[in-house]
Each structure stands twice: as C-alpha cells, then as structure tokens.
Write a protein that holds these residues in place. Structure first.
Motif, PDB file in Angstrom:
ATOM      1  N   THR A   1       0.833  -1.205   0.000  1.00 29.38           N
ATOM      2  CA  THR A   1       0.000   0.000   0.000  1.00 29.38           C
ATOM      3  C   THR A   1       0.868   1.255   0.000  1.00 29.38           C
ATOM      4  OG1 THR A   1      -1.786  -1.151   1.160  1.00 29.38           O
ATOM      5  CG2 THR A   1      -1.797   1.264   1.243  1.00 29.38           C
TER       6      THR A   1
ATOM      7  N   LYS B   1       2.648   1.705  -3.367  1.00 26.60           N
ATOM      8  CA  LYS B   1       1.747   2.228  -4.408  1.00 26.60           C
ATOM      9  C   LYS B   1       1.422   3.698  -4.146  1.00 26.60           C
ATOM     10  CE  LYS B   1      -0.257  -2.038  -5.998  1.00 26.60           C
ATOM     11  NZ  LYS B   1      -1.425  -2.688  -6.536  1.00 26.60           N
TER      12      LYS B   1
ATOM     13  N   ARG C   1      -8.335   3.507   0.030  1.00 26.37           N
ATOM     14  CA  ARG C   1      -8.725   2.993  -1.296  1.00 26.37           C
ATOM     15  C   ARG C   1      -7.561   2.244  -1.940  1.00 26.37           C
ATOM     16  NH1 ARG C   1     -11.765   6.793  -2.929  1.00 26.37           N
ATOM     17  NH2 ARG C   1     -10.109   8.277  -3.296  1.00 26.37           N
ATOM     18  N   ILE C   2      -6.362   2.788  -1.809  1.00 26.19           N
ATOM     19  CA  ILE C   2      -5.176   2.104  -2.335  1.00 26.19           C
ATOM     20  C   ILE C   2      -5.002   0.752  -1.644  1.00 26.19           C
ATOM     21  CG2 ILE C   2      -2.641   2.163  -2.438  1.00 26.19           C
ATOM     22  CD1 ILE C   2      -2.885   5.201  -2.879  1.00 26.19           C
TER      23      ILE C   2
ATOM     24  N   ASN D   1      -7.677  -1.756  -2.865  1.00 24.39           N
ATOM     25  CA  ASN D   1      -7.359  -2.207  -4.225  1.00 24.39           C
ATOM     26  C   ASN D   1      -6.157  -3.144  -4.236  1.00 24.39           C
ATOM     27  OD1 ASN D   1      -9.516  -0.853  -5.383  1.00 24.39           O
ATOM     28  ND2 ASN D   1      -8.324   0.985  -5.778  1.00 24.39           N
TER      29      ASN D   1
ATOM     30  N   LYS E   1      -7.375  -6.500  -3.009  1.00 20.56           N
ATOM     31  CA  LYS E   1      -8.094  -7.218  -4.054  1.00 20.56           C
ATOM     32  C   LYS E   1      -7.129  -7.802  -5.086  1.00 20.56           C
ATOM     33  CE  LYS E   1     -12.392  -4.571  -3.759  1.00 20.56           C
ATOM     34  NZ  LYS E   1     -13.269  -3.596  -4.445  1.00 20.56           N
ATOM     35  N   ASP E   2      -6.094  -7.045  -5.420  1.00 20.19           N
ATOM     36  CA  ASP E   2      -5.078  -7.545  -6.357  1.00 20.19           C
ATOM     37  C   ASP E   2      -4.379  -8.779  -5.798  1.00 20.19           C
ATOM     38  OD1 ASP E   2      -5.648  -5.479  -8.099  1.00 20.19           O
ATOM     39  OD2 ASP E   2      -3.900  -4.269  -7.535  1.00 20.19           O
TER      40      ASP E   2
ATOM     41  N   LYS F   1     -17.900  -8.125  -0.990  1.00 20.62           N
ATOM     42  CA  LYS F   1     -18.243  -6.693  -1.065  1.00 20.62           C
ATOM     43  C   LYS F   1     -18.896  -6.220   0.224  1.00 20.62           C
ATOM     44  CE  LYS F   1     -18.735  -6.468  -6.045  1.00 20.62           C
ATOM     45  NZ  LYS F   1     -19.620  -6.253  -7.179  1.00 20.62           N
TER      46      LYS F   1
ATOM     47  N   LEU G   1     -14.355   3.088  -1.505  1.00 18.45           N
ATOM     48  CA  LEU G   1     -14.686   1.969  -2.388  1.00 18.45           C
ATOM     49  C   LEU G   1     -15.001   2.425  -3.809  1.00 18.45           C
ATOM     50  CD1 LEU G   1     -16.900  -0.115   0.067  1.00 18.45           C
ATOM     51  CD2 LEU G   1     -14.516  -0.541  -0.599  1.00 18.45           C
ATOM     52  N   ASN G   2     -15.071   3.741  -3.989  1.00 18.37           N
ATOM     53  CA  ASN G   2     -15.386   4.316  -5.294  1.00 18.37           C
ATOM     54  C   ASN G   2     -16.753   3.835  -5.810  1.00 18.37           C
ATOM     55  OD1 ASN G   2     -14.784   6.101  -7.347  1.00 18.37           O
ATOM     56  ND2 ASN G   2     -13.772   4.544  -8.596  1.00 18.37           N
TER      57      ASN G   2
END
Length: 158
Positions: free
Chosen positions: A33, A36, A56-57, A60, A63-64, A111, A133-134
């Motif tokens: 994190t 990034k 958010r980073i 993500n 999830k990656d 989710k 979460l956008n």
C-alpha cells in the motif's frame, strides 16, 4: 511521505490486519500500500482528506493480492484478546457473542464484508466508505443494510 506514515500508519496497519487475518499477509499488504501510494503520490489531491485515498489504495492492493492468490480471504480482527478488548471496548463475558459475530462476518459476500470492515471496524462514515470503495453513497447504505440483515439472520440461526 514520512508525516503521512506517522499520522496514518497505525490505522492503515489495523486495516491490513482486518483484511488479511495474519501478520505476514498484513505486513505485505501494508508495504504494498505505501509503495503504491509513493508511486502515485503525484495523483493525490492535497485538498482532499488523505485517509480515504490511502484506504482505497489498500483495498485495491488487497483485491489484487487476492486475485493473484486465487483464494477467498478470511476475516479476523486481531491476534490477541487484549487488542480486541482495547478496540471494541468489549465487556467481560461478551467474547462468545463477539466470536459468533466475527464468524458471521467471515461468511458475508466479499463486497459486504469489506464495507462492514471499513464502516464498523475502521470507523469511516458512510460517505468516506463510499469514496474509499469508489461507489455511490446509496450502494454503501444498501450494502450495510443487507449485511446487517444477513448478520442478524446468521446470528439468530446460531
């Protein structure tokens, strides 16, 4: 970047532990994190709050990692009951209910589970959760409502 790590590092690591369950995975996610964030710091709008951006980073990156490992992650808040007590301010004798709730959260759709973690355990409000979460605010409200309903049903079944 050091000031951001100092200000947000502890909460971010707590989120990593919530998501990964075990210390080694949390350490990897935490480092990923910040790496990034450093790589994309020029994209950060300094007029906005930093915490939703870094969260958010983290989500993500998590999830990656999950996609790469092709496994379903599990939820475990803390490694010790002392950490649980400190954060959750859990009263003695309530640990059984807490463990049942934790197990129920484990069984939620990914989710819903991530939304619950951000809102209830990471202390973000609904708007911040939506930004992180956008997704639209209504989606967060719907996910939380659905999660509460599912958790209530799971807890009653047990």
């Amino acid at each position: 970047m050091d000031i951001y790590i100092e200000d947000y590092g502890r909460r971010l690591y707590g989120l990593c532990m919530n998501l990964c369950r075990e210390r080694e995975g949390a350490d990897d996610l935490y480092q990923e994190t910040w790496l990034k964030a450093l790589q994309h710091f020029d994209q950060y709008d300094q007029n906005l709050d930093f915490e939703p951006w870094i969260t958010r980073i983290c989500i993500n990156a998590y999830k990656d990692i999950c996609r790469r490992k092709k496994r379903s992650p599990f939820f475990d808040l803390f490694q010790s009951s002392e950490e649980k007590d400190a954060v959750m301010e859990m009263a003695p004798g309530r640990e059984r209910n807490y463990l049942e709730l934790k197990d129920a959260v484990d069984r939620l759709d990914e989710k819903l589970r991530i939304t619950v973690i951000l809102f209830y355990f990471n202390g973000l409000d609904q708007k911040q959760t939506a930004e992180t979460l956008n997704v639209p605010l209504g989606t967060v409200k719907s996910r939380l409502s659905t999660a509460r309903k599912q958790l209530r049903e799971m807890m009653l079944d047990e």
